[in-house]
Design an enzyme around this catalytic site. Structure first.
Site, PDB file in Angstrom:
ATOM      1  N   GLY A 147      30.840  46.050  36.755  1.00 28.07           N
ATOM      2  CA  GLY A 147      31.874  45.701  37.742  1.00 28.07           C
ATOM      3  C   GLY A 147      32.637  46.943  38.176  1.00 28.07           C
TER       4      GLY A 147
ATOM      5  NE  ARG B 146      28.395  42.910  35.534  1.00 28.90           N
ATOM      6  CZ  ARG B 146      29.289  42.412  36.404  1.00 28.90           C
ATOM      7  NH1 ARG B 146      28.878  41.737  37.453  1.00 28.90           N
ATOM      8  NH2 ARG B 146      30.579  42.593  36.232  1.00 28.90           N
TER       9      ARG B 146
ATOM     10  CG  ASP C 292      30.684  45.702  26.667  1.00 35.14           C
ATOM     11  OD1 ASP C 292      30.550  45.342  27.855  1.00 35.14           O
ATOM     12  OD2 ASP C 292      30.737  44.912  25.704  1.00 35.14           O
TER      13      ASP C 292
ATOM     14  CB  THR D 164      35.803  47.768  32.723  1.00 30.27           C
ATOM     15  OG1 THR D 164      36.216  46.380  32.732  1.00 30.27           O
ATOM     16  CG2 THR D 164      36.203  48.344  31.371  1.00 30.27           C
ATOM     17  CB  ILE D 165      39.832  45.665  36.121  1.00 33.83           C
ATOM     18  CG1 ILE D 165      39.030  44.357  36.019  1.00 33.83           C
ATOM     19  CG2 ILE D 165      39.583  46.391  37.423  1.00 33.83           C
ATOM     20  CD1 ILE D 165      39.526  43.271  36.955  1.00 33.83           C
ATOM     21  CG  ASP D 166      37.544  42.853  32.138  1.00 33.20           C
ATOM     22  OD1 ASP D 166      38.264  42.491  33.077  1.00 33.20           O
ATOM     23  OD2 ASP D 166      36.389  42.415  31.953  1.00 33.20           O
TER      24      ASP D 166
ATOM     25  CG  ASP E 233      36.463  44.500  27.944  1.00 30.44           C
ATOM     26  OD1 ASP E 233      36.362  45.542  28.634  1.00 30.44           O
ATOM     27  OD2 ASP E 233      35.705  43.529  28.087  1.00 30.44           O
TER      28      ASP E 233
ATOM     29  NE  ARG F  74      32.283  38.568  32.066  1.00 26.97           N
ATOM     30  CZ  ARG F  74      31.578  39.293  32.904  1.00 26.97           C
ATOM     31  NH1 ARG F  74      30.895  38.715  33.846  1.00 26.97           N
ATOM     32  NH2 ARG F  74      31.538  40.599  32.810  1.00 26.97           N
TER      33      ARG F  74
ATOM     34  N   GLY G 233      57.104  38.239  34.103  1.00 20.48           N
ATOM     35  CA  GLY G 233      58.065  37.293  33.534  1.00 20.48           C
ATOM     36  C   GLY G 233      57.517  35.894  33.348  1.00 20.48           C
TER      37      GLY G 233
HETATM   38  O1  F6P Z   1      34.260  42.990  33.789  1.00 15.69           O
HETATM   39  C1  F6P Z   1      35.096  43.058  34.873  1.00 15.69           C
HETATM   40  C2  F6P Z   1      35.210  41.714  35.553  1.00 15.69           C
HETATM   41  O2  F6P Z   1      36.061  41.911  36.651  1.00 15.69           O
HETATM   42  C3  F6P Z   1      35.666  40.546  34.695  1.00 15.69           C
HETATM   43  O3  F6P Z   1      37.056  40.511  34.485  1.00 15.69           O
HETATM   44  C4  F6P Z   1      35.148  39.389  35.486  1.00 15.69           C
HETATM   45  O4  F6P Z   1      34.963  38.275  34.677  1.00 15.69           O
HETATM   46  C5  F6P Z   1      33.848  39.887  35.995  1.00 15.69           C
HETATM   47  O5  F6P Z   1      33.952  41.285  36.047  1.00 15.69           O
HETATM   48  C6  F6P Z   1      33.437  39.348  37.333  1.00 15.69           C
HETATM   49  O6  F6P Z   1      32.296  40.017  37.702  1.00 15.69           O
HETATM   50  P1  F6P Z   1      31.520  39.920  39.089  1.00 15.69           P
HETATM   51  O7  F6P Z   1      32.530  39.728  40.147  1.00 15.69           O
HETATM   52  O8  F6P Z   1      30.849  41.244  39.223  1.00 15.69           O
HETATM   53  O9  F6P Z   1      30.581  38.807  38.937  1.00 15.69           O
END
Ligand code: F6P
Length: 325
Positions: A12, A73, A104, A128-130, A132, A174, A188
């Protein structure tokens, strides 16, 4: 020392990837290396979609979201045939080092590739924005995504207050609640539902009832898309049946969190990490991801990074509770 170095973004996209590409290209040039851009992640190596870059190829991109190299991907790279085809293409072009920017899945792909083809060196950057990824306090794009979500919820708060409504706002994540947790504190929110902690509908109802007792006239619950109760729609449906003091609405923020101009923090992080990745390759490193831990640049083996999970800060979880009184 490697002469030709490939740079790709995978998985992503995240705001700041362009700043990272820019830093990697220019640091490669600084070291006298030839930087090659690879389009569409690992697919681009398999398809030999590769082009020579120079310092002007990365002009005027530091402030832009998305990735100029495009991303994907790659199911093909998960196969031995795909990775072997990629290897042949890299050899043909004399590319024996790669900077891979992604999450990852990107690290896993890189680890598998170098286990089979150790003469290609790979260093990863956490994109990644997550947030994680183990081995860095922050990933490239996280700060921007949280800012985007907070700005959106500020607007939702205006209308929630005017109409006396209960809003369930779904943010991305996710498998992880980092975006939800920080967004919840900064915006908030009354509560944050995340995959890492169990908040049952009963617990949530108890909290909403406490809010009612305290004469709250609107409330905001932030829900990570990966929460075990389901997304915001699923939770709202269950709550609505048993709590009708406030009218319930749902807002899914979705992909706006993935785009937009990166914040200053993401630009600096991305610039540091893009440069650190190339420096690591020049020093002969491979099989590691670069990161920033307690403000210091670090390197962590891919295997280690993908086997561990970044912990949520329990102090932040406690803060959500205290501040929603
Ligand atoms: O891993 C980054 C992320 O933005 C997750 O937060 C989200 O679940 C997923 O990718 C969505 O992926 P895509 O839009 O590529 O299917």
């Amino acid at each position: 020392m490697e002469k030709n170095i490939g740079i790709l973004t995978s998985g992503g996209d995240s705001p700041g990837m362009n700043a990272c590409i820019r830093a990697a290209v220019r640091t490669a040039l600084y070291h006298g290396l030839k930087p090659f851009g690879v389009r569409r992640g690992y697919d681009g190596i398999i398809d030999d979609d590769v082009f020579l870059m120079d310092s002007r190829s990365v002009s005027n991109i530091i402030h832009t979201g998305g990735t100029i190299l495009k991303t994907a991907r790659s199911p093909r790279f998960r196969t031995r045939e795909g990775r072997d085809a990629a290897y042949q293409n890299l050899k043909k072009r004399g590319i024996d080092a790669l900077v891979v920017i992604g999450g990852d899945g990107t690290y896993r792909g890189a680890a598998e590739f170098i286990a089979e083809h150790p003469d290609v060196k790979i260093v990863g950057c956490p994109g990644t924005i997550d947030n994680d990824l183990y081995g860095t306090d922050f990933t490239i794009g996280f700060d921007t995504a949280v800012n985007t979500a907070v700005q959106a919820i500020d607007k939702i708060r205006d209308t929630a207050t005017s109409h006396n409504r209960l809003f369930f706002v779904e943010v991305m994540g996710r498998d992880a609640g980092f975006i939800a947790l920080r967004t919840g504190i900064a915006a908030g929110a009354e509560a944050v539902l995340i995959p890492e902690t169990v908040t049952t509908v009963d617990m949530l109802l108890e909290m909403l009832e406490a809010g009612r007792q305290k004469n709250k006239s609107s409330m905001i619950i932030v829900v990570a898309e990966g929460d075990e109760e389901g997304g915001a729609f699923a939770v709202a449906e269950k709550v609505k049946k048993r709590f009708d003091y406030l009218e319930t609405k749902v807002s899914i923020l979705g992909h706006i969190q993935r785009g937009g101009s990166p914040t200053y923090a993401d630009r600096v992080l991305a610039s540091r990490l893009g440069a650190a990745a190339v420096d690591a390759l020049v020093e002969g490193e491979t099989g590691v991801a670069v990161g920033v831990v307690h403000h210091d640049a670090v390197r962590i083996p891919f295997d280690h990074a993908v086997k561990h999970v970044q912990d949520l800060n329990p102090a932040l979880l406690r803060l959500v509770k205290i501040l929603s009184l």
